[in-house]
Design an enzyme around this catalytic site. Structure first.
Site, PDB file in Angstrom:
ATOM      1  N   LEU A  14       0.843  -1.193   0.000  1.00 16.75           N
ATOM      2  CA  LEU A  14       0.000   0.000   0.000  1.00 16.75           C
ATOM      3  C   LEU A  14       0.879   1.244   0.000  1.00 16.75           C
ATOM      4  O   LEU A  14       1.015   1.933   0.996  1.00 16.75           O
ATOM      5  CB  LEU A  14      -0.940  -0.002   1.205  1.00 16.75           C
ATOM      6  CG  LEU A  14      -2.108  -0.958   1.132  1.00 16.75           C
ATOM      7  CD1 LEU A  14      -2.955  -0.883   2.397  1.00 16.75           C
ATOM      8  CD2 LEU A  14      -2.975  -0.691  -0.076  1.00 16.75           C
ATOM      9  N   HIS A  15       1.493   1.499  -1.121  1.00 12.15           N
ATOM     10  CA  HIS A  15       2.334   2.681  -1.297  1.00 12.15           C
ATOM     11  C   HIS A  15       1.840   3.456  -2.498  1.00 12.15           C
ATOM     12  O   HIS A  15       1.400   2.881  -3.494  1.00 12.15           O
ATOM     13  CB  HIS A  15       3.801   2.271  -1.524  1.00 12.15           C
ATOM     14  CG  HIS A  15       4.396   1.623  -0.324  1.00 12.15           C
ATOM     15  ND1 HIS A  15       4.858   2.341   0.748  1.00 12.15           N
ATOM     16  CD2 HIS A  15       4.567   0.320   0.003  1.00 12.15           C
ATOM     17  CE1 HIS A  15       5.312   1.511   1.672  1.00 12.15           C
ATOM     18  NE2 HIS A  15       5.140   0.262   1.243  1.00 12.15           N
TER      19      HIS A  15
END
Length: 87
Positions: A14-15
């Site tokens: 989750l970047h």
């Protein structure tokens, strides 16, 4: 309150862009939603909060919701995370 554990399927986790998709999806729901990694919990509707968890591919997280559409909120976010953001 509704809680579901899920493993993040995409390789980068989750970047940046995946986190943005995640936050956009979270904002579609009226429930209060949190993401928890280990013992740290953040608001799922906060980009900085989600990014601060440092979630990489293969990480198991918990998605927690409380409110009118909590089960739908958790199901929608779990589907997004477990699909590798293919939607």
């Amino acid at each position: 309150m509704y809680v579901k554990e899920v493993t993040v399927e995409n390789q980068v986790g989750l970047h940046a862009r995946p986190a943005t998709f995640f936050i956009q999806k979270a904002n579609e729901y009226k429930s209060s939603i949190w993401v928890e990694k280990e013992e740290r919990r953040v608001n799922a509707k906060s980009l900085l909060g989600v990014l601060s968890l440092g979630i990489v591919g293969g990480t198991t997280i918990r998605i927690i919701a409380d409110g009118a559409d909590e089960q739908a909120a958790v199901a929608g976010l779990v589907k997004l995370v477990s699909s590798g953001f293919a939607e």
